[in-house]
Design a protein around this motif. Structure first.
Motif, PDB file in Angstrom:
ATOM      1  N   PRO A   1       0.800  -1.233   0.000  1.00 50.17           N
ATOM      2  CA  PRO A   1       0.000   0.000   0.000  1.00 50.17           C
ATOM      3  C   PRO A   1       0.830   1.280   0.000  1.00 50.17           C
ATOM      4  CG  PRO A   1      -0.854  -1.580   1.594  1.00 50.17           C
ATOM      5  CD  PRO A   1       0.450  -2.133   1.115  1.00 50.17           C
ATOM      6  N   ASP A   2       2.047   1.225   0.567  1.00 51.05           N
ATOM      7  CA  ASP A   2       2.871   2.432   0.616  1.00 51.05           C
ATOM      8  C   ASP A   2       3.901   2.499  -0.512  1.00 51.05           C
ATOM      9  OD1 ASP A   2       4.454   0.388   1.512  1.00 51.05           O
ATOM     10  OD2 ASP A   2       5.092   1.376   3.365  1.00 51.05           O
ATOM     11  N   ASP A   3       3.808   1.593  -1.487  1.00 53.49           N
ATOM     12  CA  ASP A   3       4.665   1.679  -2.672  1.00 53.49           C
ATOM     13  C   ASP A   3       4.303   2.908  -3.491  1.00 53.49           C
ATOM     14  OD1 ASP A   3       6.144  -0.627  -2.263  1.00 53.49           O
ATOM     15  OD2 ASP A   3       4.848  -1.895  -3.501  1.00 53.49           O
ATOM     16  N   VAL A   4       5.309   3.509  -4.118  1.00 49.12           N
ATOM     17  CA  VAL A   4       5.083   4.574  -5.095  1.00 49.12           C
ATOM     18  C   VAL A   4       5.754   4.136  -6.393  1.00 49.12           C
ATOM     19  CG1 VAL A   4       5.483   6.978  -5.713  1.00 49.12           C
ATOM     20  CG2 VAL A   4       5.014   6.378  -3.332  1.00 49.12           C
ATOM     21  N   LEU A   5       4.965   4.023  -7.448  1.00 52.09           N
ATOM     22  CA  LEU A   5       5.482   3.610  -8.750  1.00 52.09           C
ATOM     23  C   LEU A   5       5.313   4.765  -9.733  1.00 52.09           C
ATOM     24  CD1 LEU A   5       6.661   1.361 -10.559  1.00 52.09           C
ATOM     25  CD2 LEU A   5       4.312   0.685 -11.087  1.00 52.09           C
ATOM     26  N   ILE A   6       6.425   5.207 -10.297  1.00 54.79           N
ATOM     27  CA  ILE A   6       6.422   6.290 -11.283  1.00 54.79           C
ATOM     28  C   ILE A   6       6.413   5.653 -12.666  1.00 54.79           C
ATOM     29  CG2 ILE A   6       7.597   8.361 -12.090  1.00 54.79           C
ATOM     30  CD1 ILE A   6       9.184   8.158  -9.326  1.00 54.79           C
ATOM     31  N   ILE A   7       5.390   5.958 -13.462  1.00 52.51           N
ATOM     32  CA  ILE A   7       5.279   5.390 -14.802  1.00 52.51           C
ATOM     33  C   ILE A   7       5.401   6.520 -15.818  1.00 52.51           C
ATOM     34  CG2 ILE A   7       3.752   4.234 -16.438  1.00 52.51           C
ATOM     35  CD1 ILE A   7       2.697   2.538 -14.215  1.00 52.51           C
ATOM     36  N   THR A   8       6.335   6.380 -16.746  1.00 52.92           N
ATOM     37  CA  THR A   8       6.558   7.432 -17.737  1.00 52.92           C
ATOM     38  C   THR A   8       7.014   6.844 -19.063  1.00 52.92           C
ATOM     39  OG1 THR A   8       8.946   7.787 -17.453  1.00 52.92           O
ATOM     40  CG2 THR A   8       7.503   8.864 -15.868  1.00 52.92           C
ATOM     41  N   PHE A   9       6.858   7.633 -20.104  1.00 52.80           N
ATOM     42  CA  PHE A   9       7.544   7.361 -21.365  1.00 52.80           C
ATOM     43  C   PHE A   9       8.968   7.895 -21.194  1.00 52.80           C
ATOM     44  CE2 PHE A   9       8.829   7.995 -25.752  1.00 52.80           C
ATOM     45  CZ  PHE A   9       8.292   6.880 -26.374  1.00 52.80           C
ATOM     46  N   PRO A  10       9.979   7.237 -21.752  1.00 49.24           N
ATOM     47  CA  PRO A  10      11.356   7.727 -21.599  1.00 49.24           C
ATOM     48  C   PRO A  10      11.507   9.195 -21.993  1.00 49.24           C
ATOM     49  CG  PRO A  10      11.355   5.548 -22.607  1.00 49.24           C
ATOM     50  CD  PRO A  10       9.923   5.983 -22.528  1.00 49.24           C
ATOM     51  N   LYS A  11      12.393   9.872 -21.308  1.00 52.21           N
ATOM     52  CA  LYS A  11      12.732  11.279 -21.547  1.00 52.21           C
ATOM     53  C   LYS A  11      11.588  12.230 -21.184  1.00 52.21           C
ATOM     54  CE  LYS A  11      16.210  11.376 -22.303  1.00 52.21           C
ATOM     55  NZ  LYS A  11      17.274  11.015 -21.293  1.00 52.21           N
ATOM     56  N   SER A  12      10.836  11.857 -20.159  1.00 52.72           N
ATOM     57  CA  SER A  12       9.716  12.692 -19.712  1.00 52.72           C
ATOM     58  C   SER A  12       9.998  13.428 -18.411  1.00 52.72           C
ATOM     59  CB  SER A  12       8.456  11.827 -19.542  1.00 52.72           C
ATOM     60  OG  SER A  12       8.032  11.282 -20.763  1.00 52.72           O
ATOM     61  N   GLY A  13      11.197  13.273 -17.876  1.00 56.13           N
ATOM     62  CA  GLY A  13      11.512  13.902 -16.597  1.00 56.13           C
ATOM     63  C   GLY A  13      11.436  12.935 -15.435  1.00 56.13           C
ATOM     64  N   THR A  14      11.600  11.658 -15.735  1.00 54.15           N
ATOM     65  CA  THR A  14      11.460  10.613 -14.725  1.00 54.15           C
ATOM     66  C   THR A  14      12.487  10.736 -13.605  1.00 54.15           C
ATOM     67  OG1 THR A  14      10.986   9.213 -16.647  1.00 54.15           O
ATOM     68  CG2 THR A  14      11.012   8.147 -14.497  1.00 54.15           C
ATOM     69  N   THR A  15      13.724  11.009 -13.957  1.00 57.21           N
ATOM     70  CA  THR A  15      14.793  11.034 -12.954  1.00 57.21           C
ATOM     71  C   THR A  15      14.546  12.105 -11.895  1.00 57.21           C
ATOM     72  OG1 THR A  15      16.374  10.215 -14.600  1.00 57.21           O
ATOM     73  CG2 THR A  15      17.289  11.227 -12.612  1.00 57.21           C
ATOM     74  N   TRP A  16      14.120  13.283 -12.329  1.00 55.29           N
ATOM     75  CA  TRP A  16      13.806  14.341 -11.368  1.00 55.29           C
ATOM     76  C   TRP A  16      12.724  13.886 -10.402  1.00 55.29           C
ATOM     77  CZ3 TRP A  16      16.568  18.484 -10.350  1.00 55.29           C
ATOM     78  CH2 TRP A  16      17.397  19.023 -11.323  1.00 55.29           C
ATOM     79  N   MET A  17      11.657  13.297 -10.967  1.00 57.40           N
ATOM     80  CA  MET A  17      10.539  12.859 -10.130  1.00 57.40           C
ATOM     81  C   MET A  17      10.973  11.750  -9.171  1.00 57.40           C
ATOM     82  SD  MET A  17       7.472  13.368  -9.234  1.00 57.40           S
ATOM     83  CE  MET A  17       6.922  14.477 -10.549  1.00 57.40           C
ATOM     84  N   GLN A  18      11.804  10.832  -9.644  1.00 57.80           N
ATOM     85  CA  GLN A  18      12.326   9.780  -8.766  1.00 57.80           C
ATOM     86  C   GLN A  18      13.044  10.364  -7.560  1.00 57.80           C
ATOM     87  OE1 GLN A  18      14.346   7.348 -11.995  1.00 57.80           O
ATOM     88  NE2 GLN A  18      14.290   5.909 -10.309  1.00 57.80           N
ATOM     89  N   GLU A  19      13.968  11.273  -7.837  1.00 59.80           N
ATOM     90  CA  GLU A  19      14.770  11.841  -6.751  1.00 59.80           C
ATOM     91  C   GLU A  19      13.900  12.619  -5.767  1.00 59.80           C
ATOM     92  OE1 GLU A  19      17.533  11.408  -4.879  1.00 59.80           O
ATOM     93  OE2 GLU A  19      18.827  11.802  -6.599  1.00 59.80           O
TER      94      GLU A  19
END
Length: 221
Positions: free
Chosen positions: A62-80
């Motif tokens: 329940p406390d998992d957070v999964l970031i789903i994106t198309f590559p080169k969408s700003g994923t790394t910033w959101m992850q950090e």
């Protein structure tokens, strides 16, 4: 066998040499070739079929957070951002986890398929392999190192995926938190094209116009 039915209900179709040639061999750097996920036609490294069912069955919390994106969408910033909020909210410089690279402490659960890429396997394999041997003793690499490391991680987990939402468990949105990152498709095209030009994960030498046309046909991976 060229076709396979996935637990998500999708069917896979291995691309022929001729189909890969039409896409552009300078963009295909995967040892096992490419596969289309039908009926939508998504294109992935063929080795993805080894991991998709295992990911579909991955136990979610329940406390998992999964970031789903198309590559080169700003994923790394959101992850950090999300990882720091949940795992180091006080910005403690002595936080032991911060010593690990982002892709090790915030895992890309779709990344196992990219180890089939000649260059990515060289650059990111070592740190992942070291953690896998440490936290997953006795387990098999071919079952997906990243997925198995993710299964062993403590909560709350911050993970990402470049697989389409529909390829994950059908109850994903009920079982955990999902963050979807969207970016202007034109910006993605420019960023993706330059990324493939300057990195060694592909050998793309074509024009931006050609890249955009192929991307709109669904020939990006």
């Amino acid at each position: 066998m060229n076709k396979q039915r996935l637990l998500s209900g999708h069917e896979t179709e291995l691309q022929t040499r001729e189909e890969i040639r039409k896409i552009g061999e300078d963009r295909v750097m995967y040892k096992s070739g490419l596969v289309r996920i039908l009926p939508d036609g998504w294109l992935y490294p063929a080795i993805a079929t080894r991991y998709l069912d295992r990911l579909y069955n991955m136990e979610l919390r329940p406390d998992d957070v999964l970031i789903i994106t198309f590559p080169k969408s700003g994923t790394t910033w959101m992850q950090e951002i999300l990882w720091v909020m949940l795992r180091n909210p006080d910005l403690d410089p002595n936080n032991e986890e911060m010593k690990e690279k982002l892709w090790v402490r915030s895992l890309d659960v779709s990344f196992d398929m990219f180890f089939d890429n000649y260059e990515l396997a060289k650059t990111n394999m070592k740190s992942i392999a070291e953690k896998f041997s440490r936290v997953c003793p006795g387990k098999k690499e071919e079952d997906g190192m990243v997925i198995q490391i993710a299964e062993s991680q403590p909560s709350p987990r911050v993970m990402k995926s470049h697989y389409h939402l529909e390829l994950h468990n059908k109850d994903l949105l009920k079982k955990c938190k999902v963050v979807y990152v969207a970016r202007n498709p034109k910006d993605i095209m420019v960023s993706f094209c330059h990324y493939l030009r300057v990195t060694r994960t592909a050998n793309y030498q074509g024009s931006l116009e050609k890249f955009a046309r192929e991307m709109m046909k669904g020939n990006s991976k």
